[in-house]
Design a protein around this motif. Structure first.
Motif: not given
Length: 738
Positions: A426-431, A420-423, A398-410
């Motif tokens: 990083g905190y760069t952010g995507s356009s 389902v779990s998200v972690q 998941l690329l968000t405006s303020g960071g990058e997240w991993k969505c996977a099964a716990a």
């Protein structure tokens, strides 16, 4: 008419049975006065078009994912749409109906899982000014998959009306489905395909007032017949299953009967009409307000309940459609683990929805939940960062405006509603630019500033990390923004990016060998949009270019020509170019798209002097059989400042590069020097026979430069001819001074 040969035109009118009028592509009439009589040839065809709901100002907000012949298109300002290619001349664009693909057995009342049908009516009243204004639209929910169901459209009379035309809306356009001669009703059972080419008339007559009603036959529905007697109430619902029982419809409306199944010999018989194309059904019975599974029936649509205890751990699906109304449309879409995934509405920017496993539009769930249910997840973080892109890798990124997240099964298995779990990674952010993927990395445009970042899995930290792959080319990105990206995998892995000022940036990208080499491309115009299409054994870059031709702003769709060629005459190194291949000729026609432009020419492998396109043609110095003609461009290379093994690596000393040794492949026409205004050309000819094109050189070639003392000691290399130039390496002869 030879002067029209190879020229595109529009048929603007057909004034007679054997005559037609032509316009050019800019809607200017084409005169055939003075041309020879038409003798045959040419092709006429209607341009195939379909309507889309998008305004051009919102095109940058579209996100697209493809699955076979289906494109899913999302935007935060429009409902999700599908573009389906059913055939060469059968493309369909429709809003996605987030309903179960299977119809449930229907009850006598309102049918669940229904689709909204929208209508309006136009009256034809010749004595009252022609056609009326269309009526206000009217809508009703119904399910035409149930035999006998239809919609009855009625309306008030319009004075002087002799016909009433009924139109139906498909989510993006109106289509004519029928008419009534002076009557005031029309029945729609989906047996008529809407005609979207029919004109939408409007005139001075007042519009009729329309109404619509869903009609269901009384014989349609689930029923329960008790055998025996008693005062206890038993409630049932039925669902449909596909052939392999992997997808289940929502439940029918409940039906009930009074009986006492605790008495021996008493039972309830549940019956329902067969759903077309369905041969399996699940039957559920209510216990303490929850419908639990009691058994499965086949195509005979009958089930006998003799006091079966419901399994309330297995309940019928419940329908969910969160994408209704402004502010509730997702901006991101992708596929992951056999589910279609949506995310990032305006009202719920951090929420993600995954369809039921194995489906694309079923957002149903059960209570209690099951592993194949719809997954709804809200990313909880310190900041409200909108999910802008979804990228499936081993995990869903998941690329968000303020960071990058991993969505996977716990538990490292498949994603389910319960694991389902998200972690954060990083905190760069995507356009908002749609990212691209390579064999193992994700390339995305950074938010807040012009930069391209790389995201890949790092084994040492057992997570994903990002790095700036444009850090060594700040002159290409500072104070600019990337507005679109595409990736070409063959023959050279390359990232292509369109900058907000219309420049095209490329990066040769081979991360396993630490190759990240940027290059800038300009043309006579600006680049607006790009994509890569697999053709044969190459990924071909397609571009939309805005040019100024013959006093007009035009847009062309152009493709990057292959660098591969078999003979010198096959070289193609021009922009917006065309190829003539035929009998020797000194006149090249069909160049109206470059009218008034100076073009470069390669005739039978030799460079001809530049020409100005006049009336769509240019003239050669001598006849040629194969000619490449198009806009010229200049390719330039400048080396970094010379670094030598001395104090401060030579900084503070002057250098003079006397000679360069270039290792080239199938090249000619290039030049080199200490600066681009002091170039010396490599001799193009040596011992070639007169009248033949210059040979292409492969190997090491020496080139003596104009002597110049300078601080950097850089070497400038240029190719300004429509010829091949491939530089593989370089060595220099240099002198230094204090």
């Amino acid at each position: 008419m030879p002067l029209l040969s190879g020229r595109w035109a529009k048929v603007s009118a057909t004034p007679g049975p054997s005559t037609f009028r032509l316009m050019d592509l800019w809607n200017q009439p084409i005169s055939t006065l003075g041309m020879p009589a038409f003798a045959g040839g040419g092709k006429v065809a209607r341009v195939y078009e379909i309507a889309t709901p998008y305004d051009y100002t919102q095109l940058r907000t579209l996100k697209i994912v493809q699955s076979a012949d289906v494109l899913t298109i999302t935007s935060p300002y429009y409902p999700p749409y599908e573009l389906r290619r059913n055939g060469a001349l059968d493309w369909q664009m429709a809003a996605i109906q987030f309903v179960n693909a299977l119809a449930a057995p229907q009850s006598n009342g309102n049918a669940p899982n229904m689709i909204n049908h929208v209508y309006r009516v136009v009256a034809a009243a010749p004595s009252n000014g022609g056609f009326s204004i269309p009526s206000a639209s009217v809508a009703v929910f119904n399910d035409f998959s149930v035999p006998g169901r239809y919609n009855r459209v009625t309306w008030t009379s319009t004075p002087g009306a002799v016909f009433y035309f009924v139109y139906k809306y498909n989510g993006s356009q109106w289509g004519l489905i029928g008419f009534s001669a002076s009557g005031t009703s029309f029945d729609d059972d989906a047996s008529v395909t809407p005609d979207y080419t029919a004109a939408q008339y409007s005139g001075p007559s007042p519009p009729p007032t329309a109404f619509v009603t869903a009609v269901a036959p009384a014989t349609t529905g689930v029923a329960v017949v008790p055998t025996g007697a008693g005062a206890k109430v038993y409630k049932y619902v039925v669902t449909s299953l596909n052939t392999d029982a992997t997808e289940e419809s929502i439940a029918s409306s409940e039906v009930s009967a009074t009986n006492d199944l605790n008495i021996a010999g008493n039972f309830n018989t549940v019956k329902w009409p067969q759903v077309p194309g369905v041969g399996l059904y699940n039957v559920y019975k209510s216990q303490n307000g929850i419908f639990g599974f009691i058994g499965r029936a086949n195509a005979d649509c009958t089930f006998l309940d003799d006091n079966i205890v419901p399994d309330t751990a297995t309940t019928p699906p419940i329908q969910l459609n969160p994408f209704n109304g402004d502010g509730n449309y997702p901006r991101a879409v992708s596929y992951h683990q056999q589910r279609r995934v949506f995310a990032g509405t305006i009202n719920e920017p951090q929420t993600m929805w995954m369809t039921r496993s194995g489906t694309e539009r079923n957002l149903g769930y059960s209570f209690p939940s099951r592993d194949d249910d719809t997954v709804v997840l809200r990313v909880v973080s310190r900041e409200a960062n909108t999910i802008r892109s979804l990228v499936p890798m081993n995990d869903l990124i998941l690329l968000t405006s303020g960071g990058e997240w991993k969505c996977a099964a716990a538990d490292s298995g498949a994603i389910t509603p319960s694991n389902v779990s998200v972690q954060p990674q990083g905190y760069t952010g995507s356009s908002d630019v749609q990212p691209v993927t390579t064999d193992r990395t994700i390339l995305f445009a950074q938010d807040r500033g012009g930069a391209i970042r790389e995201l890949q899995f790092a084994w040492e930290q057992q997570g994903y990390q990002t790095s700036n792959v444009s850090i060594l080319a700040p002159h290409l990105f500072d104070y600019h923004l990337v507005v679109q990206m595409a990736f070409s995998r063959s023959p050279l892995p390359s990232l292509w990016s369109v900058r907000n000022d219309g420049y095209l940036l490329g990066m040769t990208y081979v991360p396993e060998h630490e190759v990240r080499a940027w290059h800038q491309h300009t043309t006579d115009g600006t680049f607006e949009s790009i994509c890569c299409v697999a053709e044969g054994d190459e990924d071909v870059l397609y571009v939309i270019v805005k040019r100024f031709i013959a006093g007009r702003t035009v847009r062309y769709i152009e493709r990057k020509h292959t660098r591969r060629f078999d003979t010198p005459s096959d070289q193609f190194f021009v922009d917006s170019g065309l190829t003539y291949d035929g009998a020797p000729t000194a006149t090249i026609n069909g160049l109206y798209h470059l009218e008034g432009k100076e073009v470069a020419l390669l005739a039978d492998g030799g460079v001809s002097p530049p020409q100005i396109v006049t009336n769509g043609s240019v003239s050669l110095d001598a006849p040629a059989s194969k000619v490449q003609v198009g806009l010229p461009y200049v390719s330039q290379v400048k080396t970094l400042p010379l670094s030598i093994q001395t104090e401060a690596f030579g900084q503070g000393t002057v250098k003079n590069v006397n000679k360069v040794f270039l290792r080239v492949l199938t090249s000619n026409g290039f030049s080199a020097g200490p600066s681009f205004d002091k170039l010396r050309y490599y001799p193009t000819r040596f011992a070639e026979p007169y009248g033949s094109p210059p040979d292409l050189v492969t190997g090491e070639v020496p080139l003596t430069l104009s002597p110049t003392w300078q601080r950097d000691g850089s070497v400038c290399i240029q190719q300004d001819q429509p010829l091949s130039f491939m530089l593989l390496g370089m060595a220099i002869e240099t002198a230094t001074g204090s």
